[in-house]
Design an enzyme around this catalytic site. Structure first.
Site, short mmCIF file in Angstrom:
data_model
loop_
_atom_site.label_atom_id
_atom_site.label_comp_id
_atom_site.label_asym_id
_atom_site.label_seq_id
_atom_site.Cartn_x
_atom_site.Cartn_y
_atom_site.Cartn_z
N HIS A 112 0.86 -1.18 0.00
CA HIS A 112 0.00 0.00 0.00
C HIS A 112 0.90 1.23 0.00
CE1 HIS A 112 -3.62 2.31 0.61
NE2 HIS A 112 -3.01 2.99 1.56
N ASP A 148 -6.70 -2.44 4.06
CA ASP A 148 -5.38 -1.87 4.32
C ASP A 148 -5.01 -1.93 5.80
OD1 ASP A 148 -5.12 -1.36 1.60
OD2 ASP A 148 -6.04 0.62 1.78
#
Ligand code: GAR
Length: 200
Positions: A112, A148
């Site tokens: 990410h 995430d």
């Protein structure tokens, strides 16, 4: 010596992280790239994977509309024949639900483009600049059902420079992504979850 782990690399775009991961898996590396899968037939990374001699699959999410479970069933079916041990999400831009994630618990990684837990979701670089942050970066983490989230396996930091556009920052972060993800994958496949920290 045990057989190398079979790694699937899931992409949606150009696949630069996928290429770096695939290139890293040779010699004494504990993994081998067994499959590159995209949710978009036009993803540039598919050709790069084919050029490297890696099997490719496409599971287009669009015909499934809002039927995420249907998409994920098709995804699982496409992956199954490859006897995959570990999945690396590498710019795979679909949110995966608990139904899929739970089947890969402890065996799926994601990269990410932010220093998690900051800036989950999209537009990470614009948000970091907007907030006036002086440090940005990227994170590799284990995938859990929350977006995430999940245990952090590595982070790399880069400076945010005055006048940076989101594209400037994205390019600087991407250079670090290419260092971080292969380093984390090697460590992870060797059974070591100690976080890899790059860039101070
Ligand atoms: C990378 O910057 C990756 O961190 C990001 O997409 C880009 C893919 O580039 N991933 C996400 O934003 C996931 N939410 P690539 O296709 O060249 O590897």
């Amino acid at each position: 010596m045990t057989a190398p782990k079979r790694v699937a690399l899931l992409i949606s775009g150009g696949g630069s992280n996928m290429v770096k991961l695939a290139q890293s898996m040779s010699g004494d590396h504990p993994g081998r790239p067994a499959l590159v899968l995209s949710n978009l037939p036009g993803a540039g990374g598919l050709q790069k994977a084919a050029d490297m001699g890696i099997a490719t699959e496409v599971v287009d999410h669009r015909p499934f509309g809002k039927d995420r479970a249907g998409f994920e069933t098709a995804l699982q079916a496409a992956i199954a024949p490859y006897a995959i041990d570990v999945i690396c999400l590498a710019g795979f831009m679909r949110v995966l639900t608990e139904g899929f994630v739970s089947q890969w618990d402890g065996r799926m990684l994601n990269i990410h483009p932010s220093l998690l837990p900051k800036y989950k979701g999209l537009h990470t670089h614009a948000r970091a600049i907007e907030a006036g942050d002086t440090l940005a970066g990227c994170t590799v983490h284990e995938v859990t059902p929350a977006l995430d989230d999940g245990p952090i396996l590595g982070q790399a930091k880069v400076p945010v420079r005055p006048g940076d556009t989101p594209d400037d920052l994205a390019a600087r972060v991407l250079v670090q992504e290419h260092q971080l993800y292969p380093a984390v994958l090697r460590r992870f496949l060797n059974g070591d979850k100690t976080p890899v920290i790059l860039g101070g």
